[in-house]
Design a protein around this motif. Structure first.
Motif, PDB file in Angstrom:
ATOM      1  N   GLN A 151      12.700  10.108  -0.665  1.00 29.57           N
ATOM      2  CA  GLN A 151      13.361   9.017   0.049  1.00 29.57           C
ATOM      3  C   GLN A 151      13.990   9.492   1.359  1.00 29.57           C
ATOM      4  O   GLN A 151      14.080   8.723   2.321  1.00 29.57           O
TER       5      GLN A 151
ATOM      6  N   ARG B 141      11.915   8.878   4.587  1.00 30.56           N
ATOM      7  CA  ARG B 141      11.601   7.548   5.108  1.00 30.56           C
ATOM      8  C   ARG B 141      11.763   7.437   6.633  1.00 30.56           C
ATOM      9  O   ARG B 141      10.843   6.950   7.306  1.00 30.56           O
TER      10      ARG B 141
ATOM     11  N   GLU C 128       9.227  -9.090   2.623  1.00 29.46           N
ATOM     12  CA  GLU C 128       9.890  -8.452   1.485  1.00 29.46           C
ATOM     13  C   GLU C 128       8.948  -8.307   0.281  1.00 29.46           C
ATOM     14  O   GLU C 128       9.260  -7.597  -0.688  1.00 29.46           O
TER      15      GLU C 128
ATOM     16  N   PRO D 296       6.398  -4.268  -1.169  1.00 38.07           N
ATOM     17  CA  PRO D 296       6.272  -3.379  -2.341  1.00 38.07           C
ATOM     18  C   PRO D 296       5.388  -3.970  -3.434  1.00 38.07           C
ATOM     19  O   PRO D 296       4.590  -3.250  -4.053  1.00 38.07           O
ATOM     20  N   SER D 297       5.493  -5.290  -3.657  1.00 43.58           N
ATOM     21  CA  SER D 297       4.636  -5.929  -4.661  1.00 43.58           C
ATOM     22  C   SER D 297       3.175  -5.908  -4.225  1.00 43.58           C
ATOM     23  O   SER D 297       2.274  -5.757  -5.059  1.00 43.58           O
TER      24      SER D 297
ATOM     25  N   ILE E 281       1.735  -3.583  -2.422  1.00 44.92           N
ATOM     26  CA  ILE E 281       1.237  -2.228  -2.673  1.00 44.92           C
ATOM     27  C   ILE E 281       0.920  -2.050  -4.154  1.00 44.92           C
ATOM     28  O   ILE E 281      -0.124  -1.496  -4.526  1.00 44.92           O
ATOM     29  N   GLU E 282       1.793  -2.545  -5.030  1.00 43.40           N
ATOM     30  CA  GLU E 282       1.532  -2.425  -6.472  1.00 43.40           C
ATOM     31  C   GLU E 282       0.285  -3.202  -6.872  1.00 43.40           C
ATOM     32  O   GLU E 282      -0.488  -2.760  -7.732  1.00 43.40           O
TER      33      GLU E 282
ATOM     34  N   ALA F 265       5.241  -7.336 -10.899  1.00 45.44           N
ATOM     35  CA  ALA F 265       4.813  -5.936 -11.018  1.00 45.44           C
ATOM     36  C   ALA F 265       4.403  -5.639 -12.453  1.00 45.44           C
ATOM     37  O   ALA F 265       5.199  -5.767 -13.382  1.00 45.44           O
TER      38      ALA F 265
ATOM     39  N   ARG G  50       3.542   5.734  -2.548  1.00 46.38           N
ATOM     40  CA  ARG G  50       4.055   4.368  -2.388  1.00 46.38           C
ATOM     41  C   ARG G  50       4.820   4.241  -1.067  1.00 46.38           C
ATOM     42  O   ARG G  50       4.657   3.261  -0.332  1.00 46.38           O
ATOM     43  N   LEU G  51       5.661   5.224  -0.790  1.00 48.06           N
ATOM     44  CA  LEU G  51       6.464   5.176   0.430  1.00 48.06           C
ATOM     45  C   LEU G  51       5.573   5.176   1.669  1.00 48.06           C
ATOM     46  O   LEU G  51       5.764   4.367   2.590  1.00 48.06           O
TER      47      LEU G  51
ATOM     48  N   GLU H 214       3.796   1.729   1.978  1.00 44.05           N
ATOM     49  CA  GLU H 214       4.685   0.661   2.426  1.00 44.05           C
ATOM     50  C   GLU H 214       4.994   0.795   3.916  1.00 44.05           C
ATOM     51  O   GLU H 214       4.966  -0.194   4.665  1.00 44.05           O
TER      52      GLU H 214
END
Length: 401
Positions: A110, A113, A265, A268-269, A271-272, A332, A352-353, A356
């Protein structure tokens, strides 16, 4: 209606494996086939079976224990492929992962970022306000830069390091003379880099791995080389494929892209959902039955090679309703894109980071984005393990303010 399966890992299957997976889940969920080397193997395609056996110790990962002596020719190939976590079982795997985890914490990921965001913006600056580019070559440089910086590879060596590692991750070249030559070069370079960092450590992951200790235990030089190879594989190729697949599926589903632009927003979903729907690992790396077993009622002898279908599991409607549809509004789900059990991908948080940030900055900058070729003309990565576009030509333009 599901269709008769295409040739496993043939050109049509590589382009779109999911109709074949659907047929297998319905008619032959533990499918016996022959590897190119002539050895029999079994492909498991239903979600519940895949998840259960990912965590079952009756399927082992130690290549040296189960493969014939000539299956991994060359000492250099054997070293990088057999001494890493991915090809190890407990207790060796437990030890390797414990030591690696000390240098690969969630806090460290993190903390990256702001820097990853800055790197993404630099790459997009280089693309300009409009044009056409292959995103695999341009934005795909993001995870390459991140992992090289993390490992502390001097920038002057990046081009050579990339050439060696690309060939080292090419399933089609495994065992070839070029593969062995590149693997030898990568190993020798990494050995020299380790020796240098033992004398002059830096603020990088490799230096941290060198000094990582657990009750006096530490990674040997051979284990460090194998760890670098594994981190290159996971830190470059899977993240590049995730970025490419995300852009590809958003462009192929304009209503989903419009929703994401309107409600960022949801990123993240999104990407999942890509990880579930078309993740970068088509199958988990091969496993071996340590004893006679049965999977879904199908007998597999001791030593039998088993592939657990991560990509197929993500489409299993018995686990995910309407699993063949792409929908970023989906809650998710506990997909298996990064595995399950003790071999769950140690770099999943970083992937993931990177995904995103790369997608978020791309969409924020370019109001117009489209595929520059027909989807049927795209080339996809061949092989049994990795999944993703090998190229992604797109046209883009900054919308006038």
């Amino acid at each position: 209606m599901s269709v008769q399966p295409k040739e496993l890992f043939g050109p049509e299957f590589i382009r779109d494996p999911y109709p074949t997976y659907a047929w297998l889940r319905e008619h032959d969920p533990v499918h016996r086939f022959l590897l190119p080397q002539g050895m029999p193997a079994w492909l498991v395609s239903r979600h519940d079976d895949v998840r259960a056996w990912l965590a079952d110790p009756r399927l082992a990962k130690d290549l040296e224990r189960f493969l014939p002596p000539d299956a991994l020719p060359g000492d250099h190939v054997r070293d990088v492929l057999t001494k890493n976590m991915l090809a190890s079982d407990p207790p060796r795997h437990t030890r390797l992962r414990r030591l690696a985890s000390k240098a690969f914490t969630a806090r460290r990921v993190q903390s990256l970022r702001p820097h990853i965001t800055s790197l993404a913006d630099e790459l997009l600056d280089g693309m300009g306000d409009e044009g056409t580019t292959d995103l695999i070559d341009t934005l795909g440089l993001l995870p390459i830069t991140v992992i090289y910086e993390l490992l502390g590879v001097p920038r002057r060596d990046w081009e050579a390091f990339r050439a060696w590692s690309v060939l080292g991750s090419d399933e089609q070249s495994t065992g070839s003379e070029d593969f062995e030559t590149s693997t030898k070069s990568l190993k020798e370079y990494t050995q020299a880099l380790i020796a240098d960092k033992r004398v002059t450590p830096g603020e990088d992951l490799l230096s941290d791995l060198i000094v990582a200790r657990d009750e006096g235990d530490a990674l040997s030089d051979d284990e460090l080389v194998a760890m670098v190879f594994l981190l290159l594989l996971g830190g470059q190729e899977t993240s590049i494929s995730l970025i490419g697949a995300t852009v590809y599926h958003l462009l192929g589903h304009p209503e989903q892209l419009a929703l994401l632009r309107a409600e960022p927003e949801r990123l993240p979903s999104a990407i999942e959902e890509v990880l579930r729907f078309d993740g970068p690992a088509m199958n988990a790396s091969m496993r071996f039955a340590v004893e006679d077993i049965e999977i879904g009622g199908v007998p597999i002898p001791a030593g039998g090679i088993v592939f657990l279908g991560l990509g197929s599991a993500g489409h299993d409607s018995a686990h995910v309703p309407d699993g063949d549809s792409f929908d970023i509004r989906r809650s998710a789900s506990k997909h298996l894109a990064f595995g399950h059990g003790v071999h769950t991908c140690i770099g999943s948080a970083l992937a993931r980071l990177e995904g995103e940030i790369a997608i978020g900055r791309l969409l924020a900058r370019y109001g117009e984005l489209s595929l520059a070729v027909h989807p049927d003309d795209l080339k996809w990565r061949p092989g049994m393990h990795f999944r993703g576009p090998a190229e992604l030509p797109v046209s883009y333009r900054v919308e006038p303010r």
